[in-house]
Scaffold this motif. Structure first.
Motif: not given
Length: 222
Positions: A200-222
């Motif tokens: 998931l970090k690679i797909y969304f180019k997230a630096n860490n899990t906090t960044h991953l969650v932020a991106i996921a929220k922006d995309l409407g995943l959660v």
């Protein structure tokens, strides 16, 4: 063109505008409902009377009031209608503009169109109805058309979404194994969890899990 259409929306202004669009298209029978439970009953009754609805136009979100509803969202209504009456065409009609929820409607429920509410809503609704009725092709508002071409979300499955949801409520990666095990979710091994989170970090180019969650929220995943 369709001859019998049901509109499901809890905002009077939207109902009036959509009904006018349908009348301008020469659709003779237009019914509407403010509640998803009522809408399902109307669809079932119409089917039983051999006068089925051919098109369902539904909002996705409904404000709660004094009534207790079994179906609390347009997505829940769409899921049931598609299961019981797959022949009915469906156009979703909402302010939702996040990629995952919209793409899921097309992929999970094979809806026929998606119109985002905005300045040109009624013109787009007219075009969506004409497209679905006359060409049998899918319609999506132009500003969202890229979503159907984006293959990134296709790589994300329900297990990944569950991991992101747990991360979003504060479950650390270290505690994820026991959390999944307690919830009866498999696989729940440490290595599998690490593999999926790294993916998931690679797909969304997230630096860490906090960044991953932020991106996921922006995309409407959660």
């Amino acid at each position: 063109m369709f001859t019998k259409v049901l509109i499901v929306d809890d905002i009077d202004f939207n109902d009036a505008g959509a009904v006018q669009v349908l009348k301008n298209l020469g659709i003779p029978q237009v019914d509407y409902s403010k509640y998803c439970d009522d809408a399902l009953l109307k669809i079932k009754k119409a089917q039983k009377d051999n006068e089925p609805f051919e098109l369902l136009i539904s909002d996705l979100s409904f404000k709660e009031d004094h009534r207790v509803e079994k179906l609390k969202s347009g997505e829940e209504l769409i899921a049931v209608v598609k299961e019981l009456f797959p022949q009915i065409k469906i156009i979703a009609f909402s302010i939702e503009d996040k990629s995952y929820p919209i793409k899921s409607l097309f992929e999970k429920y094979t809806i026929d169109g998606y119109v985002i509410k905005g300045r040109h809503t009624m013109a787009e609704l007219k075009k969506a109805i004409e497209t679905v009725a006359e060409t049998n092709e899918k319609y999506i508002s132009p500003e969202l058309a890229h979503l159907l071409r984006d293959n990134t979300i296709n790589e994300i499955d329900d297990y990944d979404i569950q991991l992101i949801k747990y991360l979003s409520i504060g479950i650390t990666q270290e505690n994820m194994e026991s959390t999944l095990a307690n919830a009866g979710i498999k696989p729940n091994s440490k290595s599998t969890i690490e593999k999926h989170i790294n993916k998931l970090k690679i797909y969304f180019k997230a630096n860490n899990t906090t960044h991953l969650v932020a991106i996921a929220k922006d995309l409407g995943l959660v």
